[in-house]
Design an enzyme around this catalytic site. Structure first.
Site, PDB file in Angstrom:
ATOM      1  N   SER A 168      47.617  35.225  40.761  1.00 44.86           N
ATOM      2  CA  SER A 168      48.472  36.471  40.835  1.00 44.86           C
ATOM      3  C   SER A 168      48.737  36.937  39.466  1.00 44.86           C
ATOM      4  CB  SER A 168      49.514  36.310  41.847  1.00 44.86           C
ATOM      5  OG  SER A 168      50.292  37.778  42.152  1.00 44.86           O
ATOM      6  N   HIS A 194      45.353  38.644  43.021  1.00 45.01           N
ATOM      7  CA  HIS A 194      46.132  39.543  43.613  1.00 45.01           C
ATOM      8  C   HIS A 194      45.855  40.918  42.715  1.00 45.01           C
ATOM      9  CE1 HIS A 194      49.124  36.604  45.764  1.00 45.01           C
ATOM     10  NE2 HIS A 194      47.942  36.659  46.443  1.00 45.01           N
ATOM     11  N   ASP A 286      52.499  32.565  47.664  1.00 40.50           N
ATOM     12  CA  ASP A 286      50.993  32.617  48.459  1.00 40.50           C
ATOM     13  C   ASP A 286      50.248  31.487  47.945  1.00 40.50           C
ATOM     14  OD1 ASP A 286      49.060  33.484  49.941  1.00 40.50           O
ATOM     15  OD2 ASP A 286      48.291  34.910  48.415  1.00 40.50           O
TER      16      ASP A 286
END
Length: 347
Positions: A168, A194, A286
Site C-alpha cells: 500500500s 492499493h 490488509d
C-alpha cells in the site's frame, strides 16, 4: 543508497521554482537544526545536484515552472536513487491523480503545500522528511534488459510455487526493488497494490520498465505463467484458482479492492505449501490475516521490516498475529523469494 542514521543531520535537496516559497521552506525545514537544505529551482538542476551531493532526501515541487518534475523523479531514481517527497499546492492528499503519477514514478510521499504554513504543518513536513530519510532505495535493472522468462518447471515435490505480493503506502518504490531482483524466477508473481483504479495502467507501465520479469495487468481466466508478473486491476480482487487460473471478482465489498487478504487467502487455498506470500509497506492491516492463511497452509511468509518501510502498518499487523516467518529489509526480500521458490521446486 542508505538513508540518514538516527541522530545524524539530514541533508535535503529542495527543488522549488518560486524564490519566496523556497526561502520559507528552508526556514521551516532548518528550524530545529537537524535538517540541512541545499536549494535549486529546476528539474535539470535537481538531477545534477542530487548526483553530485547525494542527499538523504529530495523535496520537489510537483509543478515546477520548467515542467520537468516527473522527468526529474524518474532520472533521480535511475541515476542516484534517493527518497523523494513531493509538495504541491494543487493536491489535497497523496490520492490525487498527479500525486499518484509521481508515486508510481518512484517518489515515496506526496503532501499538499498550504498557502500559509502553520507551525503544525511545518512540524508535519519535518516529520515526513525524517521518516523517509530512513528508507533505503537502490538502483534496479530495467525491464528492457530482462532475460527471457523461464520455461515451465514441474516441481519434484508435486507442488507448484506461486508468489503473491501486496503493498500500500510506499509500495511502488518497494516493488521496484523487489521486482528488480526476481530475474529467472520459475514461478508466477501476483501483485496487489492499493491504488486508484485509474492509475493501474501507469503503475504497470512503470513496473515494466524496472522489473527483471515481464509485467502485465491480470485478465479474468488468464493462465498465470512462471516468470511473469500479474498486477491486480483497480476495483477488482485478484484470486489464484485451480489450474493456475487468475480470477477477477468484485465481491466481497472490502475497504480495499483489490484486497491483499483476498489474494493471499486464494493462494493459500490453491497452492498450499507452494505459496510464498510477501507483505510490503502500507497503512492499516490488509494482508495480515491472508498471510496467516498462507503460513497455516505450510507456505512461506515474508514481510518488509520497519526500518525500510514507509509505513510499517501492514507488516506490523501480520507480525502481531504470528503470520510472518521472515522480516527483512526491502533489498533482502528478492533473494528470500528466490530461495523460497527454489525450495518448492527442489522439494
Amino acid at each position: 543508497m542508505s538513508g540518514a542514521a538516527d541522530g545524524d543531520q539530514i541533508r535535503v535537496v529542495l527543488v522549488e521554482g518560486a524564490s519566496a516559497q523556497r526561502s520559507r521552506l528552508v526556514s521551516i525545514l532548518q528550524v530545529q537544526g537537524d535538517i540541512v537544505v541545499t536549494e535549486c529551482s529546476t528539474g535539470a538542476e535537481a538531477i545534477e545536484l542530487v548526483a553530485r551531493s547525494r542527499p538523504d532526501v529530495v523535496i520537489l515541487d510537483l509543478h515546477l515552472r520548467d515542467g520537468q518534475s516527473q522527468q526529474a523523479i524518474e532520472q533521480i531514481m535511475a541515476r542516484t536513487p534517493t527518497p523523494i517527497l513531493i509538495l504541491s499546492a494543487r493536491i489535497r492528499d497523496r490520492r490525487e491523480p498527479s500525486a499518484v503519477t509521481a508515486l508510481v514514478a518512484g517518489a515515496l510521499e506526496a503532501l499538499p503545500r498550504p498557502p500559509l504554513w502553520t507551525p503544525a504543518q511545518g512540524a508535519e513536513l519535518r516529520r515526513a522528511v525524517r521518516q523517509i530519510s530512513k528508507v533505503h532505495v537502490i538502483r534496479h535493472p530495467r525491464g528492457s534488459q530482462a532475460p527471457d522468462p523461464p520455461r515451465d518447471v514441474v516441481p519434484r515435490a508435486g507442488r507448484r510455487p506461486v508468489v503473491a505480493i501486496a503493498a500500500s503506502t510506499g509500495g511502488p518504490s518497494a516493488l521496484v526493488t523487489l521486482l528488480g531482483g526476481l530475474a529467472g524466477l520459475p514461478a508466477p508473481v501476483l501483485v496487489v497494490q492499493h491504488l486508484h483504479p485509474d492509475f493501474t495502467a501507469s503503475l504497470v507501465e512503470w513496473m515494466s520498465r524496472v522489473s527483471a520479469l515481464p509485467v502485465e495487468t491480470a485478465r479474468h481466466h488468464q493462465v498465470a505463467r512462471p516468470g511473469r508478473v500479474y498486477f491486480a486491476p483497480g476495483g477488482r480482487h485478484l484470486h489464484y484458482a485451480t489450474g493456475d487460473k487468475l480470477e477477477l471478482v468484485e465481491l466481497p465489498d472490502t475497504p480495499h479492492r483489490p484486497s491483499a487478504d483476498e489474494l493471499f487467502r486464494s493462494v493459500a487455498r490453491t497452492a498450499g505449501s507452494g505459496a510464498i506470500g510477501v507483505l510490503l509497506t502500507g497503512m492499516g492491516d490488509d494482508g495480515a490475516r491472508g498471510l496467516l492463511a498462507i503460513h497455516q497452509s505450510g507456505g512461506s511468509t515474508l514481510a518488509q521490516d520497519e526500518a525500510s518501510s514507509t509505513v510499517f502498518g501492514m507488516p506490523k499487523a501480520a507480525v502481531g498475529i504470528g503470520a510472518v516467518t521472515e522480516l527483512l529489509r526491502i533489498e533482502k526480500l528478492a533473494d528470500a523469494v528466490q530461495r523460497a521458490v527454489r525450495e518448492v521446486v527442489g522439494g
